[in-house]
Write a protein that holds these residues in place. Structure first.
Motif, PDB file in Angstrom:
ATOM      1  N   LEU A 250       0.838  -1.131   0.029  1.00  0.00           N
ATOM      2  CA  LEU A 250      -0.076   0.084  -0.009  1.00  0.00           C
ATOM      3  C   LEU A 250       0.761   1.326   0.270  1.00  0.00           C
ATOM      4  CD1 LEU A 250      -2.479  -1.206   2.682  1.00  0.00           C
ATOM      5  CD2 LEU A 250      -3.049  -0.967   0.108  1.00  0.00           C
ATOM      6  N   ARG A 251       0.341   2.295  -0.836  1.00  0.00           N
ATOM      7  CA  ARG A 251       1.096   3.506  -0.812  1.00  0.00           C
ATOM      8  C   ARG A 251       0.601   4.676   0.230  1.00  0.00           C
ATOM      9  NH1 ARG A 251       2.128   4.310  -7.365  1.00  0.00           N
ATOM     10  NH2 ARG A 251       3.057   2.200  -7.730  1.00  0.00           N
ATOM     11  N   PHE A 252      -0.404   4.485   0.713  1.00  0.00           N
ATOM     12  CA  PHE A 252      -1.082   5.548   1.475  1.00  0.00           C
ATOM     13  C   PHE A 252      -0.970   6.964   0.966  1.00  0.00           C
ATOM     14  CE2 PHE A 252       0.005   1.811   4.212  1.00  0.00           C
ATOM     15  CZ  PHE A 252      -0.931   1.575   5.087  1.00  0.00           C
ATOM     16  N   PRO A 261     -11.138  10.747  -7.288  1.00  0.00           N
ATOM     17  CA  PRO A 261     -11.211  10.443  -8.597  1.00  0.00           C
ATOM     18  C   PRO A 261      -9.711  10.684  -9.185  1.00  0.00           C
ATOM     19  CG  PRO A 261     -13.073  11.370  -8.145  1.00  0.00           C
ATOM     20  CD  PRO A 261     -12.322  11.858  -6.857  1.00  0.00           C
ATOM     21  N   ALA A 262      -8.965  11.715  -8.713  1.00  0.00           N
ATOM     22  CA  ALA A 262      -8.079  12.356  -9.397  1.00  0.00           C
ATOM     23  C   ALA A 262      -6.759  11.539  -8.915  1.00  0.00           C
ATOM     24  CB  ALA A 262      -7.568  13.681  -9.303  1.00  0.00           C
ATOM     25  N   VAL A 263      -6.774  11.219  -7.724  1.00  0.00           N
ATOM     26  CA  VAL A 263      -5.553  10.648  -7.125  1.00  0.00           C
ATOM     27  C   VAL A 263      -5.730   9.148  -7.174  1.00  0.00           C
ATOM     28  CG1 VAL A 263      -4.470  10.012  -4.913  1.00  0.00           C
ATOM     29  CG2 VAL A 263      -5.189  12.075  -5.358  1.00  0.00           C
ATOM     30  N   LEU A 264      -6.810   8.329  -7.256  1.00  0.00           N
ATOM     31  CA  LEU A 264      -6.981   7.064  -7.247  1.00  0.00           C
ATOM     32  C   LEU A 264      -7.502   6.499  -8.773  1.00  0.00           C
ATOM     33  CD1 LEU A 264      -8.158   6.620  -4.131  1.00  0.00           C
ATOM     34  CD2 LEU A 264      -5.774   6.090  -4.571  1.00  0.00           C
ATOM     35  N   LYS A 265      -6.591   7.029  -9.661  1.00  0.00           N
ATOM     36  CA  LYS A 265      -6.753   6.641 -11.136  1.00  0.00           C
ATOM     37  C   LYS A 265      -5.314   5.985 -11.739  1.00  0.00           C
ATOM     38  CE  LYS A 265      -6.328  11.271 -13.395  1.00  0.00           C
ATOM     39  NZ  LYS A 265      -6.927  12.473 -14.088  1.00  0.00           N
ATOM     40  N   PRO A 266      -5.340   5.472 -12.817  1.00  0.00           N
ATOM     41  CA  PRO A 266      -3.915   4.942 -13.149  1.00  0.00           C
ATOM     42  C   PRO A 266      -2.697   5.868 -13.094  1.00  0.00           C
ATOM     43  CG  PRO A 266      -5.722   3.890 -14.325  1.00  0.00           C
ATOM     44  CD  PRO A 266      -6.423   5.002 -13.779  1.00  0.00           C
ATOM     45  N   GLY A 271      -2.891   9.633 -12.185  1.00  0.00           N
ATOM     46  CA  GLY A 271      -3.057   9.133 -10.845  1.00  0.00           C
ATOM     47  C   GLY A 271      -2.043   8.273 -10.291  1.00  0.00           C
ATOM     48  N   GLN A 272      -2.392   7.889  -9.058  1.00  0.00           N
ATOM     49  CA  GLN A 272      -1.291   7.149  -8.322  1.00  0.00           C
ATOM     50  C   GLN A 272      -1.436   5.641  -8.074  1.00  0.00           C
ATOM     51  OE1 GLN A 272       0.120   9.106  -4.559  1.00  0.00           O
ATOM     52  NE2 GLN A 272      -1.035  10.961  -5.132  1.00  0.00           N
ATOM     53  N   CYS A 273      -2.167   5.065  -8.868  1.00  0.00           N
ATOM     54  CA  CYS A 273      -2.511   3.679  -9.234  1.00  0.00           C
ATOM     55  C   CYS A 273      -1.581   3.015 -10.086  1.00  0.00           C
ATOM     56  CB  CYS A 273      -3.961   3.155  -9.117  1.00  0.00           C
ATOM     57  SG  CYS A 273      -5.040   3.775  -7.877  1.00  0.00           S
ATOM     58  N   GLU A 274      -1.188   1.884  -9.880  1.00  0.00           N
ATOM     59  CA  GLU A 274      -0.398   1.024 -10.981  1.00  0.00           C
ATOM     60  C   GLU A 274      -1.553   0.808 -12.173  1.00  0.00           C
ATOM     61  OE1 GLU A 274       3.071  -1.608  -8.682  1.00  0.00           O
ATOM     62  OE2 GLU A 274       0.670  -2.171  -8.638  1.00  0.00           O
ATOM     63  N   GLY A 277      -8.716  -1.413 -11.351  1.00  0.00           N
ATOM     64  CA  GLY A 277      -9.067  -2.621 -10.868  1.00  0.00           C
ATOM     65  C   GLY A 277      -8.255  -3.101  -9.567  1.00  0.00           C
ATOM     66  N   THR A 278      -7.947  -2.008  -8.712  1.00  0.00           N
ATOM     67  CA  THR A 278      -6.889  -2.264  -7.574  1.00  0.00           C
ATOM     68  C   THR A 278      -7.417  -1.887  -6.290  1.00  0.00           C
ATOM     69  OG1 THR A 278      -4.549  -1.932  -6.781  1.00  0.00           O
ATOM     70  CG2 THR A 278      -5.654   0.054  -7.707  1.00  0.00           C
ATOM     71  N   VAL A 279      -6.718  -2.076  -5.339  1.00  0.00           N
ATOM     72  CA  VAL A 279      -7.056  -1.524  -3.886  1.00  0.00           C
ATOM     73  C   VAL A 279      -6.008  -0.545  -3.377  1.00  0.00           C
ATOM     74  CG1 VAL A 279      -8.462  -3.629  -3.274  1.00  0.00           C
ATOM     75  CG2 VAL A 279      -5.970  -3.413  -2.583  1.00  0.00           C
ATOM     76  N   GLU A 280      -6.581   0.358  -2.432  1.00  0.00           N
ATOM     77  CA  GLU A 280      -5.564   1.450  -1.859  1.00  0.00           C
ATOM     78  C   GLU A 280      -6.211   1.850  -0.553  1.00  0.00           C
ATOM     79  OE1 GLU A 280      -2.592   2.359  -0.926  1.00  0.00           O
ATOM     80  OE2 GLU A 280      -1.910   2.246  -3.112  1.00  0.00           O
ATOM     81  N   VAL A 281      -5.342   2.237   0.284  1.00  0.00           N
ATOM     82  CA  VAL A 281      -5.764   3.125   1.428  1.00  0.00           C
ATOM     83  C   VAL A 281      -5.069   4.533   1.484  1.00  0.00           C
ATOM     84  CG1 VAL A 281      -5.470   3.280   3.963  1.00  0.00           C
ATOM     85  CG2 VAL A 281      -5.827   0.857   2.662  1.00  0.00           C
ATOM     86  N   VAL A 282      -6.070   5.495   1.379  1.00  0.00           N
ATOM     87  CA  VAL A 282      -5.626   7.017   1.607  1.00  0.00           C
ATOM     88  C   VAL A 282      -5.548   7.369   3.099  1.00  0.00           C
ATOM     89  CG1 VAL A 282      -6.856   7.309  -0.544  1.00  0.00           C
ATOM     90  CG2 VAL A 282      -7.967   7.830   1.469  1.00  0.00           C
ATOM     91  N   SER A 283      -4.524   8.231   3.278  1.00  0.00           N
ATOM     92  CA  SER A 283      -3.986   8.702   4.492  1.00  0.00           C
ATOM     93  C   SER A 283      -4.942  10.088   4.739  1.00  0.00           C
ATOM     94  CB  SER A 283      -2.691   9.007   4.659  1.00  0.00           C
ATOM     95  OG  SER A 283      -2.426   9.556   5.946  1.00  0.00           O
ATOM     96  N   CYS A 284      -5.175  10.402   5.956  1.00  0.00           N
ATOM     97  CA  CYS A 284      -5.897  11.682   6.347  1.00  0.00           C
ATOM     98  C   CYS A 284      -4.800  12.797   6.486  1.00  0.00           C
ATOM     99  CB  CYS A 284      -6.887  11.564   7.541  1.00  0.00           C
ATOM    100  SG  CYS A 284      -6.108  11.056   8.913  1.00  0.00           S
ATOM    101  N   MET A 285      -3.548  12.293   6.432  1.00  0.00           N
ATOM    102  CA  MET A 285      -2.189  13.360   6.884  1.00  0.00           C
ATOM    103  C   MET A 285      -1.549  13.334   5.579  1.00  0.00           C
ATOM    104  SD  MET A 285      -1.573  12.392  10.664  1.00  0.00           S
ATOM    105  CE  MET A 285      -0.664  13.800  11.121  1.00  0.00           C
TER     106      MET A 285
END
Length: 467
Positions: A250-252, A261-266, A271-274, A277-285
């Protein structure tokens, strides 16, 4: 879900309430106990805990009506069901074996116990809600198959984030959308991977008054902070929704709800997904410690893609927050109430014959990874401890390196020195194949190794990239 309360009311009116047994009276268990006596059509028949005093304390602390439980802890489960009182036992096997019990809630957090209880549920034909994500990731892909063969339902826990994410993924696919990314929010900074039970409260910021309530276990909470629990939950989502884990954990990424939608696209589209069709956890910090604006610390999300221009225009017309292209949009739920919502799983199982999320394949695994340089002869202290954290990785990669699952990285001795941030393997530790949890895990590895080879021979992919 609009008819569940009606169906429960019908069970109540017919004098056939669902009889529930819970194993573990910790925080999650206590949250369910607090709501159980308020739910029409449902009864808390029994609580199994290694400490009867802890179970009684949970009942008292949560405001469970005194006339509805056996304060002497002397009634058997059968006697309690007849008397309409919650019984208490220290023998989880007896609870599972009781004929009148319909559903078992496994809330121990202990991977070995979770495996044992799931197999007992198969033996005694009891539906099981596996709140124990540690056990689910350790052996869930095999346990779910065994449960199906036994004719019982093996389910994720509604209210816990994996089940809520699975519900959102199912919504998206049912509506005809491809899932680009799905996951949750948390509080995370890179240095948290190395947190220990000695440092956890400073990072969390809990007050002395909060800690004095007794609901806070430092090693358990440290497993949330050091990234282990997030890795386990995203492995469960990967396995339950046929989504791919990131190849190197995970990259957090720091991210608020409007930026999902902007961060979690390919990456290929900014974006920042490989990939899709993936999973990821976003940080509140933010990485510098600032709080993210409009964060999703307690929530879950799914990012979807407009398949064409018409759908993209609809996104715009109905006010969805999208990435600049307008193609990617997100749906999210800002909070989850864990045990307070758990009754939804019980009702769904018993009234509809369906799980609230369920392991379907083995796509993701969580491998023990060194928090510091470790020396041969040291004994591992498990999830949330001082020595290792859990790192998410594709199951096929875990098989290839013979990775040591985080769920078994407790109480076993190192054979070799291990460098900080190195992933441990079976070859690094002393273990016994005779231990049930080890045996079941090894059985699962043998089974899926063959299936992975078969997929490659037949030209099939691993986790389904979008659908």
């Amino acid at each position: 879900m609009t008819s569940l309360s009606t169906k429960l009311a019908e069970l109540e009116a017919a004098g056939k309430p669902i009889q529930v047994g819970i194993i573990g009276a910790g925080k999650f268990g206590s949250m369910f106990i607090a709501q159980s006596h308020r739910t029409v059509g449902m009864r808390l028949a029994g609580i199994a805990d290694l400490s009867a005093d802890r179970a009684l304390a949970s009942l008292k602390r949560t405001g469970f009506p005194e006339e509805k439980y056996d304060a002497t802890a002397s009634l058997t489960i059968e006697e309690g069901i007849k008397a309409g009182k919650t019984a208490i036992t220290t023998d989880s096997a007896k609870l599972i074996a009781t004929p009148g019990i319909d559903v078992i809630l496994e809330v121990t957090g202990n991977p070995a116990a979770g495996v044992r209880h799931a197999l007992l549920c198969c033996e005694h034909k009891k539906h099981i809600v596996m709140i124990n994500v540690e056990a689910d990731v350790l052996a869930g892909p095999l346990l779910a198959r065994k449960a199906n063969e036994a004719g019982i339902i093996y389910s994720m826990a509604y209210g816990d984030q994996p089940a809520l994410i699975a519900e959102m993924v199912d919504w998206a696919r049912t509506a005809g959308f491809d899932v680009v990314c799905a996951g949750k929010g948390t509080k995370h900074l890179p240095q948290y991977h190395y947190s220990t039970p000695d440092t956890v409260w400073n990072y969390y910021g809990f007050t002395k008054e909060q800690l004095a309530t007794g609901d806070f276990n430092p090693q358990m909470f440290n497993s949330f902070l050091d990234g282990t629990k997030s890795a386990l939950e995203m492995a469960a989502v990967s396995n339950g929704c046929d989504l791919s884990p990131p190849s190197d954990g995970l990259r957090f990424p720091p991210c608020g709800v409007w930026d999902l939608p902007a961060v979690l696209k390919p990456e290929s589209e900014g974006g920042q997904c490989e990939k899709k069709g993936t999973v990821e956890v976003v940080s509140c910090m933010e990485k510098d410690g600032r709080w993210v604006f409009n964060d999703l610390r307690w929530g879950v999300y799914v990012v979807i893609e407009a398949p064409g221009e018409y759908q993209r225009e609809c996104f715009k017309q109905y006010g969805l927050k999208t990435d600049p292209s307008g193609r990617y949009a997100a749906q999210y739920k800002p909070y989850h109430l864990i045990g307070l919502e758990l009754g939804v799983s019980i009702a769904t199982i018993m009234c509809r014959g369906e799980p609230t999320g369920q392991t379907k394949t083995w796509a993701g695994d969580v491998v023990a990874t060194a928090k510091r340089d470790l020396k041969a002869g040291e004994k591992l202290d498990g999830e949330g401890g001082f020595m290792v954290y859990g790192k998410l990785m594709p199951a096929e990669d875990s098989i290839a390196i013979e990775g040591l699952p985080i769920g078994l990285a407790h109480g076993i001795v190192l054979k070799h020195d291990v460098k900080k941030d190195q992933r441990l393997s079976w070859a690094d530790v002393e273990y016994s194949d005779k231990a049930q949890a080890v045996s079941v895990r090894k059985e699962m590895e043998v089974l899926f190794r063959k299936e992975f080879v078969s997929k490659k021979v037949n030209g099939a992919d691993g986790a389904n990239s979008t659908r």
